[in-house]
Design a protein around this motif. Structure first.
Motif, PDB file in Angstrom:
ATOM      1  N   THR A  60       7.936   9.681  -0.809  1.00  0.00           N
ATOM      2  CA  THR A  60       8.129  11.041  -1.289  1.00  0.00           C
ATOM      3  C   THR A  60       9.167  11.035  -2.404  1.00  0.00           C
ATOM      4  O   THR A  60       9.890  10.051  -2.590  1.00  0.00           O
ATOM      5  CB  THR A  60       8.611  11.956  -0.155  1.00  0.00           C
ATOM      6  OG1 THR A  60       9.909  11.502   0.291  1.00  0.00           O
ATOM      7  CG2 THR A  60       7.649  11.918   1.028  1.00  0.00           C
ATOM      8  N   PHE A  61       9.252  12.128  -3.123  1.00  0.00           N
ATOM      9  CA  PHE A  61      10.221  12.214  -4.212  1.00  0.00           C
ATOM     10  C   PHE A  61      11.641  12.015  -3.693  1.00  0.00           C
ATOM     11  O   PHE A  61      12.449  11.316  -4.313  1.00  0.00           O
ATOM     12  CB  PHE A  61      10.116  13.571  -4.911  1.00  0.00           C
ATOM     13  CG  PHE A  61      11.197  13.796  -5.935  1.00  0.00           C
ATOM     14  CD1 PHE A  61      11.118  13.220  -7.185  1.00  0.00           C
ATOM     15  CD2 PHE A  61      12.310  14.568  -5.623  1.00  0.00           C
ATOM     16  CE1 PHE A  61      12.123  13.399  -8.121  1.00  0.00           C
ATOM     17  CE2 PHE A  61      13.315  14.768  -6.551  1.00  0.00           C
ATOM     18  CZ  PHE A  61      13.226  14.187  -7.802  1.00  0.00           C
ATOM     19  N   GLU A  62      11.970  12.627  -2.535  1.00  0.00           N
ATOM     20  CA  GLU A  62      13.330  12.558  -2.012  1.00  0.00           C
ATOM     21  C   GLU A  62      13.728  11.120  -1.675  1.00  0.00           C
ATOM     22  O   GLU A  62      14.825  10.667  -2.036  1.00  0.00           O
ATOM     23  CB  GLU A  62      13.461  13.446  -0.773  1.00  0.00           C
ATOM     24  CG  GLU A  62      13.400  14.942  -1.050  1.00  0.00           C
ATOM     25  CD  GLU A  62      11.992  15.447  -1.284  1.00  0.00           C
ATOM     26  OE1 GLU A  62      11.037  14.673  -1.028  1.00  0.00           O
ATOM     27  OE2 GLU A  62      11.843  16.608  -1.710  1.00  0.00           O
ATOM     28  N   VAL A  63      12.844  10.388  -0.983  1.00  0.00           N
ATOM     29  CA  VAL A  63      13.170   9.020  -0.587  1.00  0.00           C
ATOM     30  C   VAL A  63      13.247   8.113  -1.813  1.00  0.00           C
ATOM     31  O   VAL A  63      14.171   7.305  -1.959  1.00  0.00           O
ATOM     32  CB  VAL A  63      12.136   8.482   0.418  1.00  0.00           C
ATOM     33  CG1 VAL A  63      12.396   7.011   0.726  1.00  0.00           C
ATOM     34  CG2 VAL A  63      12.184   9.296   1.707  1.00  0.00           C
ATOM     35  N   ILE A  64      12.274   8.236  -2.693  1.00  0.00           N
ATOM     36  CA  ILE A  64      12.260   7.396  -3.890  1.00  0.00           C
ATOM     37  C   ILE A  64      13.478   7.671  -4.769  1.00  0.00           C
ATOM     38  O   ILE A  64      14.130   6.747  -5.277  1.00  0.00           O
ATOM     39  CB  ILE A  64      10.959   7.617  -4.684  1.00  0.00           C
ATOM     40  CG1 ILE A  64       9.764   7.077  -3.893  1.00  0.00           C
ATOM     41  CG2 ILE A  64      11.029   6.944  -6.052  1.00  0.00           C
ATOM     42  CD1 ILE A  64       8.431   7.397  -4.516  1.00  0.00           C
ATOM     43  N   ASN A  65      13.819   8.941  -4.928  1.00  0.00           N
ATOM     44  CA  ASN A  65      14.985   9.286  -5.738  1.00  0.00           C
ATOM     45  C   ASN A  65      16.263   8.706  -5.141  1.00  0.00           C
ATOM     46  O   ASN A  65      17.145   8.221  -5.873  1.00  0.00           O
ATOM     47  CB  ASN A  65      15.106  10.807  -5.853  1.00  0.00           C
ATOM     48  CG  ASN A  65      16.241  11.240  -6.760  1.00  0.00           C
ATOM     49  OD1 ASN A  65      16.271  10.919  -7.939  1.00  0.00           O
ATOM     50  ND2 ASN A  65      17.191  11.985  -6.208  1.00  0.00           N
ATOM     51  N   ARG A  66      16.360   8.719  -3.808  1.00  0.00           N
ATOM     52  CA  ARG A  66      17.542   8.160  -3.148  1.00  0.00           C
ATOM     53  C   ARG A  66      17.611   6.650  -3.374  1.00  0.00           C
ATOM     54  O   ARG A  66      18.676   6.092  -3.667  1.00  0.00           O
ATOM     55  CB  ARG A  66      17.508   8.479  -1.662  1.00  0.00           C
ATOM     56  CG  ARG A  66      18.780   8.083  -0.893  1.00  0.00           C
ATOM     57  CD  ARG A  66      20.004   8.788  -1.492  1.00  0.00           C
ATOM     58  NE  ARG A  66      21.215   8.502  -0.749  1.00  0.00           N
ATOM     59  CZ  ARG A  66      21.666   9.231   0.265  1.00  0.00           C
ATOM     60  NH1 ARG A  66      20.984  10.306   0.656  1.00  0.00           N
ATOM     61  NH2 ARG A  66      22.778   8.913   0.871  1.00  0.00           N
ATOM     62  N   LEU A  67      16.480   5.967  -3.243  1.00  0.00           N
ATOM     63  CA  LEU A  67      16.450   4.525  -3.461  1.00  0.00           C
ATOM     64  C   LEU A  67      16.842   4.174  -4.893  1.00  0.00           C
ATOM     65  O   LEU A  67      17.658   3.271  -5.130  1.00  0.00           O
ATOM     66  CB  LEU A  67      15.057   3.977  -3.157  1.00  0.00           C
ATOM     67  CG  LEU A  67      14.728   3.688  -1.694  1.00  0.00           C
ATOM     68  CD1 LEU A  67      13.231   3.433  -1.534  1.00  0.00           C
ATOM     69  CD2 LEU A  67      15.524   2.494  -1.183  1.00  0.00           C
TER      70      LEU A  67
ATOM     71  N   ALA B  20       0.843  -1.186   0.000  1.00  0.00           N
ATOM     72  CA  ALA B  20       0.000   0.000   0.000  1.00  0.00           C
ATOM     73  C   ALA B  20       0.882   1.241   0.000  1.00  0.00           C
ATOM     74  O   ALA B  20       2.049   1.200   0.377  1.00  0.00           O
ATOM     75  CB  ALA B  20      -0.904  -0.003   1.231  1.00  0.00           C
ATOM     76  N   ALA B  21       0.310   2.373  -0.433  1.00  0.00           N
ATOM     77  CA  ALA B  21       1.054   3.624  -0.423  1.00  0.00           C
ATOM     78  C   ALA B  21       1.418   3.984   1.010  1.00  0.00           C
ATOM     79  O   ALA B  21       0.641   3.797   1.932  1.00  0.00           O
ATOM     80  CB  ALA B  21       0.210   4.730  -1.055  1.00  0.00           C
ATOM     81  N   SER B  22       2.644   4.478   1.199  1.00  0.00           N
ATOM     82  CA  SER B  22       3.136   4.790   2.526  1.00  0.00           C
ATOM     83  C   SER B  22       3.562   6.242   2.596  1.00  0.00           C
ATOM     84  O   SER B  22       3.806   6.893   1.579  1.00  0.00           O
ATOM     85  CB  SER B  22       4.319   3.882   2.883  1.00  0.00           C
ATOM     86  OG  SER B  22       3.966   2.519   2.790  1.00  0.00           O
ATOM     87  N   GLU B  23       3.675   6.754   3.836  1.00  0.00           N
ATOM     88  CA  GLU B  23       4.068   8.139   4.037  1.00  0.00           C
ATOM     89  C   GLU B  23       5.456   8.419   3.475  1.00  0.00           C
ATOM     90  O   GLU B  23       5.747   9.526   3.053  1.00  0.00           O
ATOM     91  CB  GLU B  23       4.048   8.472   5.525  1.00  0.00           C
ATOM     92  CG  GLU B  23       2.669   8.537   6.146  1.00  0.00           C
ATOM     93  CD  GLU B  23       2.760   8.889   7.619  1.00  0.00           C
ATOM     94  OE1 GLU B  23       2.393  10.023   7.969  1.00  0.00           O
ATOM     95  OE2 GLU B  23       3.216   8.040   8.405  1.00  0.00           O
ATOM     96  N   TRP B  24       6.323   7.413   3.513  1.00  0.00           N
ATOM     97  CA  TRP B  24       7.703   7.632   3.087  1.00  0.00           C
ATOM     98  C   TRP B  24       7.840   7.785   1.589  1.00  0.00           C
ATOM     99  O   TRP B  24       8.916   8.199   1.112  1.00  0.00           O
ATOM    100  CB  TRP B  24       8.598   6.489   3.573  1.00  0.00           C
ATOM    101  CG  TRP B  24       8.249   5.137   3.022  1.00  0.00           C
ATOM    102  CD1 TRP B  24       7.521   4.173   3.633  1.00  0.00           C
ATOM    103  CD2 TRP B  24       8.613   4.597   1.742  1.00  0.00           C
ATOM    104  NE1 TRP B  24       7.403   3.062   2.829  1.00  0.00           N
ATOM    105  CE2 TRP B  24       8.066   3.296   1.655  1.00  0.00           C
ATOM    106  CE3 TRP B  24       9.355   5.081   0.666  1.00  0.00           C
ATOM    107  CZ2 TRP B  24       8.225   2.487   0.539  1.00  0.00           C
ATOM    108  CZ3 TRP B  24       9.513   4.273  -0.452  1.00  0.00           C
ATOM    109  CH2 TRP B  24       8.955   2.998  -0.504  1.00  0.00           C
TER     110      TRP B  24
END
Length: 252
Positions: free
Chosen positions: A28-35, A22-26
């Motif tokens: 975000t663009f910043e977290v996804i871009n880092r991953l 499911a969609a989670s609070e984390w």
């Protein structure tokens, strides 16, 4: 354009997560871009309010549990898939044609850092066996259980005020400025009177005021040194016809 780009990245990333995720609070663009920019698994990464833990995708099943939760919850890592190469695409065993995605080599878990925490003590469970994090060199022994724990030291976190922190008493308006200043708050709850509600300073440089407002939707601005300021810690905005912005908050 920036908003559209962010939306594309979020939708794209969600398509490479398991269908049950499911969609989670984390997310975000910043977290996804880092991953997506990680070359492989490595030491834990701290990004704003989140800690990112990674492992080799060759591990069949891996989870993580934390000391601040008394190791009562195990969070299972997710597989990170990335776009397949267009020029030299990877063809999975048993398939005739390349799929749109390929294994990144990473499994991951993103965990919210508890407020006021100075460190995170945790253990991994890898294919049913409890162990420390092989990518984290900081290990200490728990004096009570005698178990070895991986430790992630956390930097001092910047204050991030939230108006809802004042509930159930009321909305808590907080503004950060140099010490000894005068700061007001105004909104649709007081007909935008810029001198009715003055925030109180304490501690130094932190100005706050709690207003007992009933449930509803409120727009507000801070007034400091003769200028109007939207709340920098509240991303929700409303805009007037002249393009000026005000912050908006919903009291449940």
């Amino acid at each position: 354009m920036k908003t559209i780009f962010l939306l594309v990245i979020l939708v794209f990333f969600a398509s490479f997560l398991p269908d049950t995720a499911a969609a989670s609070e984390w997310e975000t663009f910043e977290v996804i871009n880092r991953l997506m920019s990680m070359p492989g698994p490595g030491a834990p990464v701290i990004l704003d309010d989140w800690a990112i833990f990674t492992a080799d995708s060759g591990i069949r099943r891996i989870g993580i549990a934390f000391a601040h939760e008394n190791f009562a919850n195990v969070y299972w890592f997710r597989q990170l898939m990335v776009p397949n190469d267009r020029i030299n695409p990877v063809v999975l065993p048993g398939e005739k044609f390349p799929s749109a995605q390929k294994d990144s080599g990473i499994k991951f878990h993103v965990h919210r850092i508890p407020s006021h925490a100075r460190e995170l003590e945790y253990r991994l469970v890898i294919d049913g066996l409890w162990t420390v994090d092989p990518y984290n060199d900081f290990v200490q022994r728990d004096p009570v259980s005698g178990l070895s724990l991986s430790v992630l030291n956390l930097p001092q976190r910047q204050l991030r005020p939230n108006p809802l922190d004042g509930l159930p008493v009321g909305l808590k308006f907080t503004y950060i400025a140099p010490p000894g200043e005068t700061v007001y708050v105004a909104g649709n709850f007081n007909s935008w009177d810029p001198f009715m509600y003055e925030l109180r300073e304490g501690p130094a440089g932190v100005y706050s005021l709690v207003l007992p407002l009933p449930p509803g939707t409120y727009q507000y601005l801070f007034f400091h040194r003769g200028q109007r300021h939207a709340d920098p810690y509240n991303p929700r905005r409303v805009y007037a016809r002249d393009g000026s912005a005000a912050s908006e908050i919903v009291v449940p």
